[in-house]
Design a protein around this motif. Structure first.
Motif, mmCIF file in Angstrom:
data_model
loop_
_atom_site.group_PDB
_atom_site.id
_atom_site.type_symbol
_atom_site.label_atom_id
_atom_site.label_comp_id
_atom_site.label_asym_id
_atom_site.label_seq_id
_atom_site.Cartn_x
_atom_site.Cartn_y
_atom_site.Cartn_z
ATOM 1 N N ARG A 23 1.662 -4.216 -4.703
ATOM 2 C CA ARG A 23 0.777 -5.359 -4.982
ATOM 3 C C ARG A 23 0.143 -5.908 -3.705
ATOM 4 O O ARG A 23 0.100 -7.122 -3.464
ATOM 5 N N GLU A 27 -1.809 -10.976 -6.491
ATOM 6 C CA GLU A 27 -1.570 -11.115 -7.921
ATOM 7 C C GLU A 27 -2.863 -11.145 -8.725
ATOM 8 O O GLU A 27 -2.912 -10.695 -9.861
ATOM 9 N N GLU A 28 -3.917 -11.704 -8.154
ATOM 10 C CA GLU A 28 -5.211 -11.767 -8.840
ATOM 11 C C GLU A 28 -6.296 -11.267 -7.892
ATOM 12 O O GLU A 28 -6.977 -12.052 -7.232
ATOM 13 N N VAL A 30 -9.248 -10.011 -8.354
ATOM 14 C CA VAL A 30 -10.641 -10.266 -8.779
ATOM 15 C C VAL A 30 -11.604 -9.199 -8.250
ATOM 16 O O VAL A 30 -12.712 -9.500 -7.805
ATOM 17 N N ASP A 32 -13.123 -6.879 -9.966
ATOM 18 C CA ASP A 32 -14.278 -6.729 -10.850
ATOM 19 C C ASP A 32 -15.409 -7.641 -10.396
ATOM 20 O O ASP A 32 -16.548 -7.214 -10.201
ATOM 21 N N VAL A 54 -11.535 -2.334 -14.269
ATOM 22 C CA VAL A 54 -10.305 -2.960 -14.753
ATOM 23 C C VAL A 54 -9.452 -3.281 -13.532
ATOM 24 O O VAL A 54 -9.100 -2.383 -12.765
ATOM 25 N N ASP A 55 -9.140 -4.564 -13.343
ATOM 26 C CA ASP A 55 -8.362 -4.965 -12.169
ATOM 27 C C ASP A 55 -7.158 -5.822 -12.530
ATOM 28 O O ASP A 55 -6.598 -6.516 -11.681
ATOM 29 N N TYR A 56 -6.751 -5.774 -13.808
ATOM 30 C CA TYR A 56 -5.679 -6.657 -14.261
ATOM 31 C C TYR A 56 -4.599 -5.925 -15.045
ATOM 32 O O TYR A 56 -3.708 -6.554 -15.600
ATOM 33 N N ASP A 57 -4.647 -4.594 -15.096
ATOM 34 C CA ASP A 57 -3.730 -3.841 -15.952
ATOM 35 C C ASP A 57 -2.667 -3.144 -15.113
ATOM 36 O O ASP A 57 -2.741 -3.100 -13.881
ATOM 37 N N SER A 58 -1.672 -2.583 -15.796
ATOM 38 C CA SER A 58 -0.599 -1.872 -15.104
ATOM 39 C C SER A 58 -0.054 -0.776 -16.008
ATOM 40 O O SER A 58 -0.265 -0.784 -17.226
ATOM 41 N N PRO A 64 0.688 -1.921 -10.930
ATOM 42 C CA PRO A 64 -0.706 -2.285 -11.195
ATOM 43 C C PRO A 64 -1.663 -1.209 -10.697
ATOM 44 O O PRO A 64 -1.359 -0.476 -9.746
ATOM 45 N N TYR A 66 -6.113 -0.351 -10.258
ATOM 46 C CA TYR A 66 -7.486 -0.843 -10.292
ATOM 47 C C TYR A 66 -8.380 0.375 -10.499
ATOM 48 O O TYR A 66 -8.227 1.391 -9.814
#
Length: 284
Positions: A23, A27-28, A30, A32, A54-58, A64, A66
């Motif tokens: 990570r 955590e965020e 952003v 996209d 897609v930048d929030y999936d795992s 995680p 991207y």
């Protein structure tokens, strides 16, 4: 679906992905939002089309990832370098690398499902031009709130050997009466609820659409057709999608039907202006 010959496609969608098990991007990240504008312009300069990020999936192990998807014309897909990748991928990857932490490994592959989806959707759009074109002429001038930057699209949701089924969606504007929701117009054929229980549609499985939802079918059913249009207010998970996040996410819904698509489009445009007067621009 297994694709054996990329030469069958006018466009091939490529996926550029990195995994971030530590990570390092936060955590965020952003990504996209940060990369969308530049990547759109860069892809266009290379003769390609940037699709999405897609930048929030795992993955299932909580790693995680991207990922970015870019659509390449067949000529660029076929022009490869020593690494076996299309030459246009290199500048895209170089730019994205500047937006990521050092040390992440790339996995770059053609995306079979999205390539097939684009080809099928293009075919679906062409088969129903007599229905879709009148709605584009009537409704596209009404779009607001950023919807005018989104291309209306036909999308295949289900396919079998004997039948393709999809929708055509046009994003209209944000719903002035419900924060965080959009008004989306969907057009297609009027189908009775029992249609999905009969062959060959029964093989398509569960649609998650309510009865009488406008659908586009290939092959196109023979004979006279009844067309229908529905405008729905809802919290949709992504642009160009006619499926809301959850059943209770849907708000207002209005629906019209007619045998003549031009008459139907004109009627819908007229009523939308009455339902939401701000679409006329007279309230600005």
């Amino acid at each position: 679906m297994h694709v054996t010959d990329w030469n069958d496609f006018e466009w091939v969608v490529w996926r550029l992905e990195v995994r971030d098990p530590q990570r390092l991007a936060g955590e965020e990240p952003v990504l996209d939002e940060r990369t969308r504008e530049t990547l759109t312009e860069l892809a266009a300069s290379l003769g390609c089309v940037y699709e999405l990020c897609v930048d929030y999936d795992s993955y299932d192990d909580d790693t995680p990832y991207y990922a970015w998807w870019v659509r390449l014309p067949a000529s660029e897909h076929a022009t490869v370098g020593k690494d076996g990748l299309p030459l246009v991928i290199a500048p895209l990857r170089e730019y994205l690398t500047t937006q990521l932490p050092v040390g992440l490994r790339w996995e770059i592959t053609p995306d079979r499902e999205l390539t097939y989806d684009h080809a099928s959707s293009t075919t679906l759009r062409a088969a129903y031009d007599d229905l879709i074109a009148p709605f584009e002429r009537a409704l596209m001038p009404l779009r607001r709130d950023g919807a005018d930057a989104l291309d209306p699209r036909a999308r295949v949701w289900k396919w079998q050997k004997e039948l393709l089924a999809g929708t055509f969606d046009l994003w209209l504007c944000t719903d002035p009466d419900r924060s965080g929701t959009w008004l989306v117009v969907t057009v297609g054929l009027w189908t009775e609820p029992q249609f999905l229980e009969q062959e060959p549609a029964a093989h398509l499985g569960h649609f998650d659409f309510t009865p009488h939802h406008p659908l586009l079918l290939l092959p196109r059913p023979p004979g006279p057709a009844t067309f229908t249009a529905r405008v729905t207010s809802g919290a949709f998970p992504s642009k160009n999608s006619s499926r809301a996040k959850a059943a209770d996410a849907l708000g207002t819904a209005h629906q019209w039907s007619a045998n003549d698509p031009v008459v139907l489009a004109d009627r819908v445009a007229r009523d939308l202006k009455l339902l939401w007067p701000h679409l006329t621009g007279l309230e600005d």
